[in-house]
Design an enzyme around this catalytic site. Structure first.
Site, PDB file in Angstrom:
ATOM      1  N   ARG A  58      32.483  50.111  39.500  1.00 17.43           N
ATOM      2  CA  ARG A  58      34.004  50.449  38.992  1.00 17.43           C
ATOM      3  C   ARG A  58      34.964  49.666  40.053  1.00 17.43           C
ATOM      4  O   ARG A  58      34.835  49.464  41.094  1.00 17.43           O
ATOM      5  CB  ARG A  58      34.224  51.877  39.209  1.00 17.43           C
ATOM      6  CG  ARG A  58      33.356  52.878  38.028  1.00 17.43           C
ATOM      7  CD  ARG A  58      34.171  52.846  36.798  1.00 17.43           C
ATOM      8  NE  ARG A  58      33.500  53.820  35.651  1.00 17.43           N
ATOM      9  CZ  ARG A  58      32.706  53.454  34.962  1.00 17.43           C
ATOM     10  NH1 ARG A  58      32.163  52.352  34.831  1.00 17.43           N
ATOM     11  NH2 ARG A  58      32.210  54.587  34.085  1.00 17.43           N
TER      12      ARG A  58
ATOM     13  N   GLU B  34      42.163  48.185  33.881  1.00 17.33           N
ATOM     14  CA  GLU B  34      41.868  47.386  32.868  1.00 17.33           C
ATOM     15  C   GLU B  34      42.553  47.583  31.293  1.00 17.33           C
ATOM     16  O   GLU B  34      42.599  48.767  31.364  1.00 17.33           O
ATOM     17  CB  GLU B  34      40.205  47.400  32.804  1.00 17.33           C
ATOM     18  CG  GLU B  34      39.695  47.089  33.912  1.00 17.33           C
ATOM     19  CD  GLU B  34      38.073  47.402  33.814  1.00 17.33           C
ATOM     20  OE1 GLU B  34      37.674  47.772  32.854  1.00 17.33           O
ATOM     21  OE2 GLU B  34      37.415  47.528  34.672  1.00 17.33           O
TER      22      GLU B  34
ATOM     23  N   HIS C 259      34.713  43.471  31.770  1.00 14.83           N
ATOM     24  CA  HIS C 259      34.048  44.457  31.600  1.00 14.83           C
ATOM     25  C   HIS C 259      32.902  44.215  30.743  1.00 14.83           C
ATOM     26  O   HIS C 259      32.884  45.278  29.740  1.00 14.83           O
ATOM     27  CB  HIS C 259      34.882  45.881  31.623  1.00 14.83           C
ATOM     28  CG  HIS C 259      34.144  47.121  31.955  1.00 14.83           C
ATOM     29  ND1 HIS C 259      34.970  48.088  32.629  1.00 14.83           N
ATOM     30  CD2 HIS C 259      32.839  47.492  31.858  1.00 14.83           C
ATOM     31  CE1 HIS C 259      34.090  48.983  32.824  1.00 14.83           C
ATOM     32  NE2 HIS C 259      32.829  48.714  32.644  1.00 14.83           N
TER      33      HIS C 259
END
Length: 304
Positions: free
Chosen positions: A223, A252, A270
């Site tokens: 994370r 993000e 991601h």
């Protein structure tokens, strides 16, 4: 069985929405039908906080696409009688592959080399040497499913592996180092695979990065919250570490623009779990768990 309403608490990927829509009416939060929905679907990045869960008295199942539970208030779900299912096993192998890919990309400068060739620089310049990985030391932070799969791969490519986490695991074949700074100090590469949440917030700070050192590589597929991002940017800009492979960020998709100017940072959106095979497995797992809930059959309830 009649069509049932499913509440979408996040923007659902098309493959998941299409699969749900085949048997359910998928509605958004502001749809009047959402008030009576027994089932809601979210993602690991969006989750569901206490306010969301408490405001939906009809809700009895929260299905989350992803492995992380740090953004779902499990205590509130439990208190409200809401079961929580997610996809903890389906992502493991592909995320582990991607972590090793980021490590290679950062240490061997693969993305930088691609830019070098595309810019037409090869004819008149030579890139400086990259760093090898075999016979080097790797530290894995978090030895859950994904961390263990990463450690196995790193061992397979000839790296010496050690790890750290909240507690030792005597069954693990790799040495345990109790403190992350000590692990960073003995590592040429530090790979982050721990969960997010308050316990790991900013765990990788300036001291850890300094311990990793000017030849060290950081890889983060965990994370964005586990890294002190200003400290990481300063370390990459100032050469405190050699480079980083990053699939997650503090914000993000609006990451800090300073990352975009760094040649020694490999950036991914991601993306570690986004393979066709994993997507199919994730969608299939959620559909099976939702069906089990509706049929009164057992399934893994993370809020139990």
């Amino acid at each position: 069985m009649s069509r049932e309403t499913i509440l979408a608490l996040a923007t659902l990927p098309k493959d998941l929405r299409d699969a749900l829509s085949a048997d359910f009416d998928v509605v958004e939060r502001d749809d009047p039908a959402a008030r009576d929905a027994r089932i809601a679907v979210t993602t690991g990045m969006v989750g569901a906080d206490a306010g969301v869960l408490q405001s939906r008295p009809a809700l009895r199942l929260l299905a989350s696409m992803g492995v992380g539970l740090d953004r779902i208030d499990l205590a509130t779900a439990r208190a409200c009688g809401i079961a929580v299912c997610h996809t903890p096993d389906e992502l493991t192998e592909d995320v582990a592959d991607f972590a090793v890919g980021l490590l290679y990309a950062a240490s061997r400068r693969i993305a930088e080399a691609d830019r070098f060739v595309r810019a037409g620089r090869w004819a008149g310049e030579r890139m400086s040497p990259s760093s090898s990985l075999h016979r080097k030391a790797a530290g894995v932070v978090g030895l859950g499913r994904i961390g263990a799969a990463i450690a196995q791969r790193l061992t397979g490519i000839g790296m010496r592996v050690a790890w750290t986490g909240p507690r030792p695991k005597p069954e693990a074949p790799w040495p345990f180092v109790p403190e992350i700074r000590a692990l960073a100090a003995q590592s040429d590469a530090l790979i982050l695979a721990m969960p997010g949440g308050s316990d790991t917030q900013g765990m990788v700070d300036a001291e850890v990065l300094s311990a990793l050192g000017p030849r060290g590589i950081l890889v983060n597929i965990a994370r964005g919250s586990v890294v002190d991002e200003p400290a990481l940017l300063a370390a990459l800009e100032g050469g405190t570490i050699a480079g980083a492979g990053l699939d997650v960020f503090a914000s993000e998709p609006a990451l800090d623009p300073r990352f975009l100017r760094l040649e020694n940072a490999v950036l991914a959106p991601h993306y570690a779990s986004l393979t066709r095979e994993t997507r199919e497995a994730i969608v299939g797992r959620l559909l099976r768990d939702i069906t089990a809930f509706r049929d009164g059959q057992p399934f893994f309830n993370a809020a139990a």
